[in-house]
Design a protein around this motif. Sequence first.
Motif, PDB file in Angstrom:
ATOM      1  N   LYS A   1     -88.019 -25.117   6.379  1.00 60.23           N
ATOM      2  CA  LYS A   1     -89.269 -25.726   6.825  1.00 60.23           C
ATOM      3  C   LYS A   1     -89.000 -26.399   8.160  1.00 60.23           C
ATOM      4  CE  LYS A   1     -90.982 -26.671   2.144  1.00 60.23           C
ATOM      5  NZ  LYS A   1     -91.429 -27.723   1.184  1.00 60.23           N
ATOM      6  N   VAL A   2     -89.922 -26.256   9.078  1.00 60.17           N
ATOM      7  CA  VAL A   2     -89.773 -26.858  10.406  1.00 60.17           C
ATOM      8  C   VAL A   2     -91.072 -27.584  10.752  1.00 60.17           C
ATOM      9  CG1 VAL A   2     -88.073 -25.186  11.211  1.00 60.17           C
ATOM     10  CG2 VAL A   2     -90.499 -24.680  11.481  1.00 60.17           C
ATOM     11  N   THR A   3     -91.151 -28.087  11.979  1.00 58.85           N
ATOM     12  CA  THR A   3     -92.355 -28.782  12.441  1.00 58.85           C
ATOM     13  C   THR A   3     -92.912 -28.043  13.645  1.00 58.85           C
ATOM     14  OG1 THR A   3     -91.420 -30.890  11.720  1.00 58.85           O
ATOM     15  CG2 THR A   3     -93.289 -30.994  13.239  1.00 58.85           C
ATOM     16  N   ASP A   4     -94.225 -27.839  13.684  1.00 61.66           N
ATOM     17  CA  ASP A   4     -94.801 -27.114  14.816  1.00 61.66           C
ATOM     18  C   ASP A   4     -95.051 -28.050  16.003  1.00 61.66           C
ATOM     19  OD1 ASP A   4     -97.237 -28.460  14.443  1.00 61.66           O
ATOM     20  OD2 ASP A   4     -98.229 -26.754  13.496  1.00 61.66           O
ATOM     21  N   LEU A   5     -95.575 -27.491  17.088  1.00 58.45           N
ATOM     22  CA  LEU A   5     -95.788 -28.268  18.310  1.00 58.45           C
ATOM     23  C   LEU A   5     -96.731 -29.453  18.116  1.00 58.45           C
ATOM     24  CD1 LEU A   5     -96.152 -25.774  21.326  1.00 58.45           C
ATOM     25  CD2 LEU A   5     -94.381 -27.503  20.973  1.00 58.45           C
ATOM     26  N   TYR A   6     -97.529 -29.386  17.067  1.00 62.13           N
ATOM     27  CA  TYR A   6     -98.556 -30.421  16.855  1.00 62.13           C
ATOM     28  C   TYR A   6     -98.168 -31.400  15.742  1.00 62.13           C
ATOM     29  CZ  TYR A   6    -100.808 -26.840  19.593  1.00 62.13           C
ATOM     30  OH  TYR A   6    -101.072 -25.907  20.585  1.00 62.13           O
ATOM     31  N   GLY A   7     -96.892 -31.314  15.322  1.00 67.39           N
ATOM     32  CA  GLY A   7     -96.390 -32.279  14.342  1.00 67.39           C
ATOM     33  C   GLY A   7     -96.652 -31.916  12.895  1.00 67.39           C
ATOM     34  N   LYS A   8     -97.144 -30.713  12.633  1.00 69.01           N
ATOM     35  CA  LYS A   8     -97.418 -30.298  11.258  1.00 69.01           C
ATOM     36  C   LYS A   8     -96.233 -29.513  10.695  1.00 69.01           C
ATOM     37  CE  LYS A   8    -102.441 -29.954  11.901  1.00 69.01           C
ATOM     38  NZ  LYS A   8    -103.623 -29.046  11.839  1.00 69.01           N
ATOM     39  N   GLU A   9     -96.015 -29.675   9.386  1.00 66.96           N
ATOM     40  CA  GLU A   9     -94.935 -28.945   8.737  1.00 66.96           C
ATOM     41  C   GLU A   9     -95.263 -27.452   8.677  1.00 66.96           C
ATOM     42  OE1 GLU A   9     -92.486 -30.154   4.988  1.00 66.96           O
ATOM     43  OE2 GLU A   9     -94.086 -28.812   4.251  1.00 66.96           O
ATOM     44  N   PHE A  10     -94.256 -26.638   8.967  1.00 65.56           N
ATOM     45  CA  PHE A  10     -94.415 -25.185   8.885  1.00 65.56           C
ATOM     46  C   PHE A  10     -93.369 -24.649   7.927  1.00 65.56           C
ATOM     47  CE2 PHE A  10     -93.746 -20.787  10.016  1.00 65.56           C
ATOM     48  CZ  PHE A  10     -95.019 -20.320  10.310  1.00 65.56           C
ATOM     49  N   ASP A  11     -93.823 -24.008   6.855  1.00 65.89           N
ATOM     50  CA  ASP A  11     -92.945 -23.498   5.802  1.00 65.89           C
ATOM     51  C   ASP A  11     -92.791 -21.984   5.976  1.00 65.89           C
ATOM     52  OD1 ASP A  11     -91.576 -22.837   3.524  1.00 65.89           O
ATOM     53  OD2 ASP A  11     -92.879 -23.948   2.161  1.00 65.89           O
ATOM     54  N   PHE A  12     -91.568 -21.530   6.230  1.00 66.65           N
ATOM     55  CA  PHE A  12     -91.336 -20.092   6.414  1.00 66.65           C
ATOM     56  C   PHE A  12     -91.641 -19.292   5.151  1.00 66.65           C
ATOM     57  CE2 PHE A  12     -89.203 -21.201  10.357  1.00 66.65           C
ATOM     58  CZ  PHE A  12     -89.461 -20.089  11.156  1.00 66.65           C
ATOM     59  N   ALA A  13     -91.661 -19.952   4.009  1.00 68.42           N
ATOM     60  CA  ALA A  13     -92.002 -19.255   2.770  1.00 68.42           C
ATOM     61  C   ALA A  13     -93.432 -18.713   2.821  1.00 68.42           C
ATOM     62  CB  ALA A  13     -91.830 -20.186   1.570  1.00 68.42           C
ATOM     63  N   SER A  14     -94.254 -19.275   3.697  1.00 69.12           N
ATOM     64  CA  SER A  14     -95.640 -18.804   3.830  1.00 69.12           C
ATOM     65  C   SER A  14     -95.710 -17.435   4.505  1.00 69.12           C
ATOM     66  CB  SER A  14     -96.471 -19.814   4.630  1.00 69.12           C
ATOM     67  OG  SER A  14     -96.023 -19.876   5.984  1.00 69.12           O
ATOM     68  N   LEU A  15     -94.574 -16.965   5.030  1.00 71.88           N
ATOM     69  CA  LEU A  15     -94.552 -15.690   5.744  1.00 71.88           C
ATOM     70  C   LEU A  15     -93.949 -14.556   4.908  1.00 71.88           C
ATOM     71  CD1 LEU A  15     -93.379 -16.902   9.272  1.00 71.88           C
ATOM     72  CD2 LEU A  15     -95.713 -16.633   8.416  1.00 71.88           C
ATOM     73  N   LYS A  16     -93.795 -14.770   3.624  1.00 68.07           N
ATOM     74  CA  LYS A  16     -93.222 -13.729   2.771  1.00 68.07           C
ATOM     75  C   LYS A  16     -94.028 -12.436   2.890  1.00 68.07           C
ATOM     76  CE  LYS A  16     -90.982 -16.656  -0.682  1.00 68.07           C
ATOM     77  NZ  LYS A  16     -90.906 -17.071  -2.099  1.00 68.07           N
ATOM     78  N   GLY A  17     -93.305 -11.316   3.027  1.00 67.49           N
ATOM     79  CA  GLY A  17     -93.964 -10.024   3.151  1.00 67.49           C
ATOM     80  C   GLY A  17     -94.272  -9.625   4.576  1.00 67.49           C
ATOM     81  N   LYS A  18     -93.976 -10.512   5.544  1.00 66.99           N
ATOM     82  CA  LYS A  18     -94.234 -10.209   6.959  1.00 66.99           C
ATOM     83  C   LYS A  18     -92.924  -9.962   7.704  1.00 66.99           C
ATOM     84  CE  LYS A  18     -98.388 -13.138   7.383  1.00 66.99           C
ATOM     85  NZ  LYS A  18     -99.352 -12.098   7.824  1.00 66.99           N
TER      86      LYS A  18
END
Length: 205
Positions: A53-70
């Motif tokens: 999990k990382v943080t995007d440019l706008y300070g929101k959490e970004f979970d790579f698990a949301s990209l499963k199948g891509k």
Amino acid sequence: MKKILTLTFGTLLLWSCQNNAQNNVQNNAISSTTKSNQSMNTDEQIETIYQYKVTDLYGKEFDFASLKGKKILVVNTASECGLTPQYKDLESIYEKYKDKDFVIIGFPANNFGSQEPGSNEEIAKFCQMNYGVTFPMMSKISVKGSDKAPIYEFLTQKSKNGLQDSEVEWNFQKYLINEQGKLIKVLSPRVLPTDPVIIDWVNGK
């Protein structure tokens, strides 16, 4: 008496052979189990990008698990680099293939020639104004050295990604991740986003 001794010796010899055979089977089974466990332990150490999990440019959490199948292209970016115009091609292929389970994730980094000096807010403004970037951009991180971000430890260490050790050479180095979240290829910064090796991969060729 001789017959009794012969029979006894034969019985002992048969028992010894059977016992040795049984021990060999047990030892082989133990050896096979040990090798299997070692293989499992090795496989268990291999990670996928979905663990991060990382943080995007706008300070929101970004979970790579949301990209499963891509299919995922990860790239470290910079605003003042000779390769900065690659943003245009990155946005172009993202727009063309984003509806085909393909995504680009950009990580601004200031590791090379101090060519990404701005804040997250300044980077976001630059990307939008100059190249109309719409693919996900994460907050600025370090991609090498003692303060290397965990996501780049995964990308650059074979012990974690299972493919190869690598060093980020410069801005715009590219990492290709398959639909199972595993690293499959590392591409030099000089390889353009529109290179056939990337386009063919996106198209499953």
